[in-house]
Each structure stands twice: as structure tokens, then as C-alpha cells.
Enzyme design. Structure first.
Site, PDB file in Angstrom:
ATOM      1  N   SER A 213     -17.353   7.189   3.279  1.00  0.00           N
ATOM      2  CA  SER A 213     -18.639   6.493   3.387  1.00  0.00           C
ATOM      3  C   SER A 213     -19.315   6.798   4.726  1.00  0.00           C
ATOM      4  O   SER A 213     -20.496   6.539   4.897  1.00  0.00           O
ATOM      5  CB  SER A 213     -18.436   4.984   3.227  1.00  0.00           C
ATOM      6  OG  SER A 213     -17.532   4.520   4.203  1.00  0.00           O
TER       7      SER A 213
ATOM      8  N   CYS B 135       7.826   0.688  16.649  1.00  0.00           N
ATOM      9  CA  CYS B 135       7.934  -0.644  17.226  1.00  0.00           C
ATOM     10  C   CYS B 135       6.559  -1.128  17.684  1.00  0.00           C
ATOM     11  O   CYS B 135       5.785  -0.360  18.261  1.00  0.00           O
ATOM     12  CB  CYS B 135       8.900  -0.619  18.406  1.00  0.00           C
ATOM     13  SG  CYS B 135       9.022  -2.227  19.212  1.00  0.00           S
TER      14      CYS B 135
ATOM     15  N   ARG C  56       0.837  -1.208   0.000  1.00  0.00           N
ATOM     16  CA  ARG C  56       0.000   0.000   0.000  1.00  0.00           C
ATOM     17  C   ARG C  56       0.870   1.256   0.000  1.00  0.00           C
ATOM     18  O   ARG C  56       0.568   2.247  -0.680  1.00  0.00           O
ATOM     19  CB  ARG C  56      -0.927  -0.008   1.222  1.00  0.00           C
ATOM     20  CG  ARG C  56      -2.062  -1.006   1.085  1.00  0.00           C
ATOM     21  CD  ARG C  56      -3.023  -0.901   2.233  1.00  0.00           C
ATOM     22  NE  ARG C  56      -3.513   0.459   2.427  1.00  0.00           N
ATOM     23  CZ  ARG C  56      -4.194   0.856   3.486  1.00  0.00           C
ATOM     24  NH1 ARG C  56      -4.455  -0.001   4.467  1.00  0.00           N
ATOM     25  NH2 ARG C  56      -4.628   2.090   3.604  1.00  0.00           N
TER      26      ARG C  56
ATOM     27  N   CYS D  94      12.976  -3.549  15.679  1.00  0.00           N
ATOM     28  CA  CYS D  94      13.141  -2.251  16.351  1.00  0.00           C
ATOM     29  C   CYS D  94      14.598  -2.092  16.771  1.00  0.00           C
ATOM     30  O   CYS D  94      15.204  -3.033  17.294  1.00  0.00           O
ATOM     31  CB  CYS D  94      12.223  -2.224  17.575  1.00  0.00           C
ATOM     32  SG  CYS D  94      12.540  -0.879  18.709  1.00  0.00           S
TER      33      CYS D  94
ATOM     34  N   HIS E 177      -6.070   8.637  11.307  1.00  0.00           N
ATOM     35  CA  HIS E 177      -5.784   7.194  11.240  1.00  0.00           C
ATOM     36  C   HIS E 177      -4.305   6.907  11.004  1.00  0.00           C
ATOM     37  O   HIS E 177      -3.942   5.809  10.620  1.00  0.00           O
ATOM     38  CB  HIS E 177      -6.634   6.520  10.140  1.00  0.00           C
ATOM     39  CG  HIS E 177      -8.090   6.462  10.482  1.00  0.00           C
ATOM     40  ND1 HIS E 177      -9.063   6.090   9.585  1.00  0.00           N
ATOM     41  CD2 HIS E 177      -8.743   6.727  11.641  1.00  0.00           C
ATOM     42  CE1 HIS E 177     -10.263   6.139  10.172  1.00  0.00           C
ATOM     43  NE2 HIS E 177     -10.086   6.535  11.422  1.00  0.00           N
TER      44      HIS E 177
END
Ligand code: APR
Length: 270
Positions: free
Chosen positions: A210, A133, A72, A168, A125
Site C-alpha cells: 500500500s 531475547c 501468524r 532466553c 521488517h
């Protein structure tokens, strides 16, 4: 179809001191990033965000979730801001030049608003470009390799998508995207900024969402109850359409440049 707004609404837009813009996935649809709930194509047709965007999914199959987010991120990095993003950036500058404010709060995890030149007050978001981490939350700034098929056609198998998340630097645990997964709390500062922007706005534009994922989906109602004029820009009716006083049933990349032209057309009306 070119959707238009009544003259009195355009006048209200010209006179508004504070405009708040709430955006969802539809804002970036015409940049080639699929929405979550429209007809599903590519990566989205094979991997349901609701199945992968959760802590439980990450614990079950960290490589699949990490690989899916890397895909993505690669799609978003290749996408270009559309004319809607550009119009909002111009509008934000115009508002500032005349002593007003246009505030953008988004659910989108891409950076197309910013790459169009806008300032985003709240990414509620999170962001595809941020990694931390999964255990100690330390931000990760190491290399982020993406390999394999990046054509976005979604014909990769799960095994082709899978990539192990890097460790990490502090504690060695797997890193994760700094994105709000289902069941997780929103980042407090971003949420407060979005809520305040909704409450303080003279006019709110709700674009390409939506309106089914809360708490963001509650912002149009909050704005309306605080006195804002609410305008929805979305080709389809949505779960928050009822909260809007006016609707532009068109894509963001078509509606926003036209709307900005109409607003600027008449000069400064105070
Ligand atoms: N212009 C404007 N709106 C559009 C366009 C376009 N060109 N194309 C589609 N839309 C609209 C659809 O009609 C729909 O109302 O965009 C909306 C997209 O809705 P969703 O896919 O549900 O996206 P969003 O509301 O942003 O999803 C909310 O769900 O999975 C989570 O975290 C993810 O932030 C996301 C959240």
C-alpha cells in the site's frame, strides 16, 4: 482482467541488467496470508497489527503479542508459495544465467520467496522464523510450541491466543519475534541492501504494497529519481502509484507468470 504492458516496456525489461523487486503483503495474499490493510479476515479482523506490533504492546501484554505472532508464524508455515513467487524465482535464475541480477527486497516476514527458490537480499521488517531475547538480543533456538486453534478463522479469544514467551537461554528474559515493530529502527544491513538495490536498478517492480509504511515506501521514489523505470503490480491504486511509470492492475500470482512469459517469449534481446 489481464493487464499488459506496452511493447517498449517489455523490451526495457528484457534488456535490463539489474531488476529490483520490492514486495509487500499483497505478494503473499494469493497464498492465503491476509494483507494488513485490505478487508480484514481471520486473525487480522480481531487483532490490529498496529496495536500489537510494538514494544509497548509487548511490555503491556507479552503473552498476547507472543501468541499472536505464533499464530501468524503457523499460518505462514502452512501457506505455499504462489505462482507469483515461483515466477520471481525463475526470473531471478534467468537474470543470473544471462549475467544480470534480479534483487528482491521485501517487507514481508514470511519466507515464501525463499520457499519458491528465490534469494531475498533484504527482509527489511525481519522474519517470522527468527526469535531473539527482548532484553539482551541473543538469538533463540529453543523449541517454539504452538497450541490451540490454528484454523486461521480468528474466532479465538484473547485468552486462547495468549502464550507465554519462552525464556532466553542466556539471561532468562522473555524472547520476542525478530521483527521490526512500529517505532523501531530497520536492521541496518537489510535496509542498506534495499536502498542500494533501488538506486542501482534499471527497472523496479513494486508489488503488493500500500506504500504507507516508511522508510520502505520511499524506495519507489528513490529508484525513480535514480533513473529506474518503475512498474507497479497491484490490483488497487496505492500511495506509491504516482511513483510508477506503468501499472499492472492484477494480483501478483496472475500478473507475474504472464509478465515473465512475455519477457522470455522474445528470447535474448540485448
Ligand atoms: N497481488 C498484489 N497486490 C495485492 C494483492 C494481490 N493478489 N492483493 C492485495 N494487494 C495489495 C493491496 O491492494 C495493497 O496495496 O497489497 C497491498 C497490501 O498493503 P498492506 O496491507 O498495507 O501491506 P504492506 O504495504 O506490505 O504493509 C507494510 O505494514 O503493518 C505493517 O509491517 C507491516 O510490512 C507491513 C507494513
Amino acid at each position: 482482467m489481464t493487464a499488459t504492458l506496452p511493447d517498449d516496456v517489455l523490451t526495457a525489461l528484457r534488456r535490463a541488467d539489474t531488476i529490483t523487486v520490492l514486495t509487500g503483503a499483497g505478494m503473499s495474499a494469493q497464498s492465503g496470508i491476509p494483507t494488513f490493510r485490505d478487508a480484514q479476515t481471520g486473525l487480522w479482523s480481531r487483532f490490529d497489527p498496529a496495536d500489537l506490533a510494538s514494544h509497548a504492546a509487548f511490555v503491556r501484554d507479552p503473552d498476547l503479542v507472543w501468541g499472536w505472532y505464533r499464530r501468524r508464524a503457523a499460518l505462514a508455515a502452512r501457506a505455499e508459495p504462489n505462482s507469483g513467487h515461483v515466477a520471481l524465482a525463475r526470473w531471478q535464475q534467468h537474470a543470473a544465467d544471462r549475467g544480470g541480477r534480479l534483487t528482491i527486497a521485501t517487507q514481508n516476514v514470511d519466507d515464501l520467496h525463499e520457499r519458491a527458490g528465490a534469494v531475498v537480499a533484504a527482509h527489511v521488517h525481519g522474519s517470522l522464523t527468527a526469535v531473539r531475547c527482548s532484553i539482551c538480543d541473543t538469538p533463540y533456538h529453543g523449541p517454539l510450541d504452538v497450541t490451540g486453534d490454528l484454523d486461521g478463522t480468528g474466532d479465538d479469544t484473547e485468552d486462547e491466543i495468549r502464550m507465554p514467551p519462552p525464556p532466553c537461554a542466556d539471561c532468562g528474559s522473555p524472547v520476542r519475534p525478530d521483527i521490526v515493530w512500529f517505532g523501531e529502527a530497520l536492521p541496518e544491513d537489510a535496509w542498506r541492501a534495499a536502498e542500494t538495490a533501488a538506486e542501482e536498478a534499471d527497472v523496479v517492480l513494486v508489488i503488493g504494497t500500500s506504500g504507507v509504511v516508511y522508510p520502505f515506501a520511499g524506495l519507489p521514489a528513490l529508484a525513480r529519481s535514480a533513473g529506474a523505470l518503475v512498474i507497479e503490480i497491484d490490483p488497487a491504486e496505492t500511495a506509491v502509484s504516482d511513483m510508477a511509470h506503468h501499472h499492472l492492475r492484477a494480483g501478483a500470482a496472475d500478473a507475474l507468470p504472464a509478465l515473465l512469459d512475455s519477457v522470455l517469449d522474445h528470447g535474448e534481446v540485448r
